[in-house]
Motif scaffolding. Structure first.
Motif, mmCIF file in Angstrom:
data_model
loop_
_atom_site.group_PDB
_atom_site.id
_atom_site.type_symbol
_atom_site.label_atom_id
_atom_site.label_comp_id
_atom_site.label_asym_id
_atom_site.label_seq_id
_atom_site.Cartn_x
_atom_site.Cartn_y
_atom_site.Cartn_z
ATOM 1 N N TYR A 179 0.846 -1.197 0.000
ATOM 2 C CA TYR A 179 0.000 0.000 0.000
ATOM 3 C C TYR A 179 0.876 1.240 0.000
ATOM 4 N N LEU A 180 0.517 2.191 -0.856
ATOM 5 C CA LEU A 180 1.251 3.446 -0.994
ATOM 6 C C LEU A 180 0.451 4.556 -0.328
ATOM 7 N N SER A 181 1.073 5.299 0.596
ATOM 8 C CA SER A 181 0.344 6.339 1.327
ATOM 9 C C SER A 181 1.267 7.523 1.602
ATOM 10 N N ALA A 182 0.659 8.620 2.101
ATOM 11 C CA ALA A 182 1.416 9.841 2.392
ATOM 12 C C ALA A 182 1.099 10.333 3.791
ATOM 13 N N MET A 183 2.080 10.976 4.394
ATOM 14 C CA MET A 183 1.927 11.577 5.714
ATOM 15 C C MET A 183 2.712 12.882 5.759
ATOM 16 N N VAL A 184 2.091 13.938 6.274
ATOM 17 C CA VAL A 184 2.774 15.208 6.522
ATOM 18 C C VAL A 184 2.851 15.415 8.023
ATOM 19 N N ASN A 185 4.002 15.819 8.501
ATOM 20 C CA ASN A 185 4.217 15.946 9.941
ATOM 21 C C ASN A 185 4.995 17.227 10.232
ATOM 22 N N ASN A 186 4.670 17.866 11.360
ATOM 23 C CA ASN A 186 5.425 19.040 11.803
ATOM 24 C C ASN A 186 6.301 18.725 13.004
ATOM 25 N N GLY A 187 6.556 17.440 13.215
ATOM 26 C CA GLY A 187 7.393 17.012 14.330
ATOM 27 C C GLY A 187 6.629 16.684 15.595
ATOM 28 N N SER A 188 5.307 16.809 15.570
ATOM 29 C CA SER A 188 4.511 16.619 16.788
ATOM 30 C C SER A 188 3.755 15.301 16.821
ATOM 31 N N VAL A 189 3.764 14.546 15.721
ATOM 32 C CA VAL A 189 2.929 13.346 15.612
ATOM 33 C C VAL A 189 3.808 12.122 15.380
ATOM 34 N N SER A 190 3.463 11.017 16.026
ATOM 35 C CA SER A 190 4.183 9.758 15.855
ATOM 36 C C SER A 190 3.489 8.904 14.806
ATOM 37 N N TYR A 191 4.273 8.221 13.994
ATOM 38 C CA TYR A 191 3.707 7.270 13.042
ATOM 39 C C TYR A 191 3.307 6.003 13.795
ATOM 40 N N GLY A 193 -0.343 3.486 10.186
ATOM 41 C CA GLY A 193 -0.457 4.918 9.919
ATOM 42 C C GLY A 193 -1.849 5.381 9.557
ATOM 43 N N LYS A 194 -2.862 4.631 9.966
ATOM 44 C CA LYS A 194 -4.243 4.928 9.551
ATOM 45 C C LYS A 194 -4.674 6.333 9.941
ATOM 46 N N HIS A 195 -4.370 6.775 11.169
ATOM 47 C CA HIS A 195 -4.863 8.057 11.670
ATOM 48 C C HIS A 195 -4.095 9.257 11.116
ATOM 49 N N THR A 196 -2.955 9.013 10.490
ATOM 50 C CA THR A 196 -2.145 10.132 9.980
ATOM 51 C C THR A 196 -2.043 10.120 8.465
ATOM 52 N N MET A 197 -2.799 9.280 7.808
ATOM 53 C CA MET A 197 -2.700 9.102 6.369
ATOM 54 C C MET A 197 -3.482 10.186 5.622
ATOM 55 N N LEU A 198 -2.799 10.879 4.710
ATOM 56 C CA LEU A 198 -3.473 11.874 3.867
ATOM 57 C C LEU A 198 -4.266 11.218 2.748
ATOM 58 N N GLY A 199 -3.800 10.101 2.276
ATOM 59 C CA GLY A 199 -4.432 9.376 1.185
ATOM 60 C C GLY A 199 -3.556 8.207 0.814
ATOM 61 N N GLY A 200 -4.076 7.334 -0.052
ATOM 62 C CA GLY A 200 -3.274 6.191 -0.438
ATOM 63 C C GLY A 200 -3.971 5.334 -1.475
ATOM 64 N N CYS A 201 -3.249 4.296 -1.920
ATOM 65 C CA CYS A 201 -3.806 3.363 -2.894
ATOM 66 C C CYS A 201 -3.045 2.053 -2.800
ATOM 67 N N GLN A 202 -3.753 0.979 -3.133
ATOM 68 C CA GLN A 202 -3.138 -0.339 -3.178
ATOM 69 C C GLN A 202 -2.371 -0.479 -4.482
ATOM 70 N N VAL A 203 -1.093 -0.862 -4.385
ATOM 71 C CA VAL A 203 -0.235 -0.947 -5.572
ATOM 72 C C VAL A 203 0.595 -2.232 -5.484
ATOM 73 N N GLN A 204 0.488 -3.068 -6.484
ATOM 74 C CA GLN A 204 1.261 -4.305 -6.521
ATOM 75 C C GLN A 204 2.608 -4.036 -7.189
ATOM 76 N N PHE A 205 3.604 -3.654 -6.383
ATOM 77 C CA PHE A 205 4.907 -3.313 -6.948
ATOM 78 C C PHE A 205 5.982 -4.354 -6.639
ATOM 79 N N ARG A 206 5.643 -5.431 -5.960
ATOM 80 C CA ARG A 206 6.651 -6.390 -5.517
ATOM 81 C C ARG A 206 6.885 -7.478 -6.574
ATOM 82 N N ASN A 207 8.183 -7.851 -6.738
ATOM 83 C CA ASN A 207 8.613 -8.940 -7.627
ATOM 84 C C ASN A 207 8.129 -8.746 -9.064
#
Length: 327
Positions: free
Chosen positions: A151-163, A169-183
């Motif tokens: 799964y590919l996702s993004a997170m923006v942080n100002n130093g105050s939030v833990s992953y 990372g469900k609560h800090t995820m800006l968005g994402g998508c399932q991507v089959q990139f392995r092998n």
């Protein structure tokens, strides 16, 4: 004659189609070579110009391997030069491979952060970072019903939030998508485009030289002067995580938008502005692994059995005493 015209017309359409397809995949903007990395890697084995590496990272003539397919490895690759442009796009050519079919991990991350060269628990880099993380997570800790991994996702942080690893990372995820990139047997790419406070993530996993959308979100404010980097980690499960190339482009700034640097602003996104306090506290609480939960349940069951046996023994002893008094 008519057949010749038809053939020329069809060839013309093919050329136009190929040109448009190429334009979708390749940006026409100015490439920033000081933030880019392509083969051949100069100084292989002894260093890469404009880039530092650490941990288990190994430089070869064909790829830069952040982690081998071995347990408990961490590696990272960081640009030495801060990015001073407001609008940019990074095209990352990478490869994730492993020998197992069903169990593998943990994943990799692309970074644009204030900090650099700090090994840590978030896919090979530090927690409580300041900036942007694009995470390619290959192992599900949370068993999220909404999507599968990788799964590919993004997170923006100002130093105050833990992953939060336990919740992927469900609560800090800006968005994402399932991507089959392995092998994959062909090249795999992701594009991170930051333009006029809008973040757009795209990918090319089918080797079609055309970007497929992952997600896009507005209202993302990132300072200038941060560093690009890539990191990866393995735990009890493993994969090889390779960087093939990094191509960074400066994008044109739209008319009316200031072009000057803004190094003094704080990273900002919709999540950080509206993050509920209880979510942060919840993520700070240590969670129990499945093995710990199993042993706790086992101890509870054994305790119930012991109490039951003792109760039966006491009951039988009282019954025996009552019989003796009767006789």
């Amino acid at each position: 004659m008519q057949h010749t015209c038809v053939v020329r017309y069809l060839l013309g359409l093919l050329v136009i189609h190929a040109t448009l397809l190429k334009a979708e995949w390749n940006t026409k903007d100015f490439q920033k070579r000081e933030h880019s990395l392509t083969k051949p890697y100069q100084g292989s084995g002894f260093g890469v110009p404009n880039w530092d590496f650490q941990g288990s990272t190994m430089v070869t003539s064909n790829y830069i391997r952040l982690t081998p397919d071995q347990k408990s490895k961490q590696g990272a690759l960081w640009n030495k030069i801060p990015c001073k442009v407001r609008n940019w796009e990074v095209q990352l050519n990478f490869k994730v491979t492993g020998t197992t079919r069903d169990l593998f991990g943990d994943g990799f991350a692309f970074w644009y952060t204030k900090e650099r060269m700090e090994i840590g628990p978030v896919f090979g880099s530090k927690d409580y970072f300041s900036g942007l993380a694009i995470i390619g997570d290959t192992y599900s800790n949370h068993n999220t019903p909404n999507h599968q991994h990788p799964y590919l996702s993004a997170m923006v942080n100002n130093g105050s939030v833990s992953y939060d690893h336990d919740k992927d990372g469900k609560h800090t995820m800006l968005g994402g998508c399932q991507v089959q990139f392995r092998n994959m047997n062909h090249e795999t790419w992701i594009a991170i485009r930051y333009e006029n406070d809008k973040l757009t993530i795209s990918h090319d996993m089918n080797n079609k030289r055309a970007w497929a959308p992952c997600f896009s979100t507005e209202g993302v404010k990132l300072p200038t002067g941060y560093y690009f980097g890539m990191s990866a980690t393995t735990g009890d499960l493993s994969d090889a995580h390779d960087v093939i190339s990094v191509k960074t482009y400066e994008l044109d700034t739209a008319a009316g938008v200031p072009k000057e640097e803004r190094p003094d602003i704080q990273p900002e996104s919709e999540f950080i502005a509206a993050a509920p306090k209880e979510k942060k506290e919840e993520s700070d609480l240590p969670s129990m692994s499945g093995m710990k939960k199993f042993f706790i349940c086992l101890l509870v069951v054994l305790g119930i059995i012991v109490v039951g046996v003792i109760g039966i023994m006491i009951y039988q002893n009282q019954q025996e005493n009552n019989r003796k008094r009767f006789y």
